[in-house]
Design a protein around this motif. Sequence first.
Motif, short mmCIF file in Angstrom:
data_model
loop_
_atom_site.label_atom_id
_atom_site.label_comp_id
_atom_site.label_asym_id
_atom_site.label_seq_id
_atom_site.Cartn_x
_atom_site.Cartn_y
_atom_site.Cartn_z
N ASP A 48 -6.87 -1.03 -3.44
CA ASP A 48 -5.94 -1.48 -2.41
C ASP A 48 -6.47 -2.74 -1.74
OD1 ASP A 48 -3.71 -1.31 -0.67
OD2 ASP A 48 -4.94 -0.34 0.87
N ARG A 68 -3.71 -4.53 9.79
CA ARG A 68 -4.35 -5.81 10.12
C ARG A 68 -3.44 -6.76 10.86
NH1 ARG A 68 -5.80 -7.39 4.57
NH2 ARG A 68 -4.07 -5.97 4.24
N SER A 122 0.85 -1.20 0.00
CA SER A 122 0.00 0.00 0.00
C SER A 122 0.88 1.25 0.00
CB SER A 122 -0.91 0.02 1.22
OG SER A 122 -1.68 -1.15 1.26
MG LIG Z 1 -1.92 -2.83 2.38
#
Ligand SMILES: [Mg+2]
Length: 548
Positions: free
Chosen positions: A214, A407, A139
């Motif tokens: 994304d 995450r 990202s």
């Molecule tokens: Mg990412």
Amino acid sequence: MANRRHVISWAGALASGVVFLALGVLFFRTGLDNADKLASVIGAFVGVAGFGGSVYGLVLARRSLDSTSPAVPGEAAAPQPLPEAARLRVPAGLAALPRPAPRVFVGREQELAGLQSAFDDPARLTVQVVCGLGGVGKSQLALQYADRNRGHYSLIWWIDAATPETLQNGVADLARGIASGTASSAASRATNEEAVTWAMAWLAAHPGWLLVFDDIVEAASLRPYLGRLHGGHVLVTTRRTVGWHDLCTPITLNVLSRQAAVSLLAELTGSPDSEGLDALAGELGDLPLALAQAGAYIAHTPGIGVRRYRDLLRASPTRMYAAAPAGGDPERLVARAWAVTRARMEEIGPLAIDLLDLLACFAPDDLPRDVLVRAVDADELDTAEALGVLASFSMVDLVDDGVSVHRLVQAVTLHQLDDPRRAELRARAAAALEGCLPARPADPAVRPAYARLLPHVVILLEGRQARDRLAELIPLFERAWGQEHPNETLLARELHADFTGRVGDPAAAARLLADLLPVRERASGADHPLTRAARAALAHWSAESASP
Ligand SMILES: [Mg+2]
Ligand SMILES: Nc1ncnc2c1ncn2[C@@H]1O[C@H](COP(=O)(O)OP(=O)(O)OP(=O)(O)O)[C@@H](O)[C@H]1O
């Protein structure tokens, strides 16, 4: 209803005629002199009748207003349609990125050059896919490319593509972004489906844009969108390495080179100890996310240098290695840096820890702060301060009024909590979320707020609670958007079926999905990702209900 009014009007006209005639006969019989005496009595009756008539008129008017007012407030004003997509221009350089490009960005020259040369012709539809492990910097690379090339695109739009729903919301928001100002009320009134169609028409008519999708899980969820585009650049990030070859040859992102890893740590910490930094980078597997957390820790903790940090890391590694959640190396690497930071958070105060634990229970991106403030035993200022501390340690990202957590950090955090604590946090998080949910989700005015909370609802409201809540919502959705609306009504019905299965009734779930599938096929097409998902869900719950 209209018939009744018709009859009443005729009856009224007839009654007036009869009264008129009767008055004429009366005046003729009694003569004008005597009629004068009667006039005041008759006048009084006429006055009372007129008053009665006007009250009845008011009631009728009120009723007719009620019956024409929409099921949902906000739809009463004469709706302006969205303007023709091909004609609408955007302000030069319109860009929506999830956060500012980071202050420190290292390495990746080769990958950036690769993107630059693949994206050479703005008028040709070109897709580039960046794949790699969690936390490796996909990202970040996309963000960097977009930021460096702002001047080359008429529009840059970032879409969280983690699920088909967030993906669709992102494309719908694009319509709202383009139309803001000129046709913002029409755009906000449009359903997601209408907004998506409009956005795709706009993109097809105006080459020279960049879309970032994304964190896509499956290439299939992108295809329906790509099929409608002609000229422009599409940049995809994904953990999935397969399924992309008919679109392009994916760029596989690895951990940073040692040199880049050391320069990242040096930038973040300001430490000149290159030998110590080299060793630390090695211990963290050169994984950017783990390096970023270690660097932030050292920078923000007085008295802790690179060597002392390595001691701390070594003091907890075995426990952390053993306790890291199941998964690949990134989880283990992040778990190590996370453990050291967490110990520091515990010293700073319980609120930061509480927030971090709570954040692990929501969806990772863009949780409104209001929800968090409701979930903790602290006021808005203290919460903002504690979030600031977490951000300074690179544990969370703060953008506007939203909070995001990586995450991997969520996974590691959740894994470290014991069952009662996890249950307690989830209950608090769910209660706070319920408190913030708009009371009328079908109202277009609250639709954006509701859409923003939906990913968190799906993660948090578990089992029966979710099933019951969805069962309540379905009739509302049917009224507001129609029986077969693919992305509102049908999605709610599919989620409802899924939760029905999860709370232990797979046979009912299979029945619900069997009823639903033909509708979904009709509404979305046989090969749409949502249709395939519904088919797969039906197969799953049928198999579950058949197994003893
Ligand atoms: Mg990412
Ligand atoms: N080139 C880089 N320079 C500096 N820091 C970086 C770089 N790449 C990544 N980082 C750091 O690593 C963190 C994680 O990166 P990122 O979020 O891009 O990972 P990802 O590969 O997209 O992970 P996921 O698959 O979980 O979405 C970033 O927040 C940033 O702090």
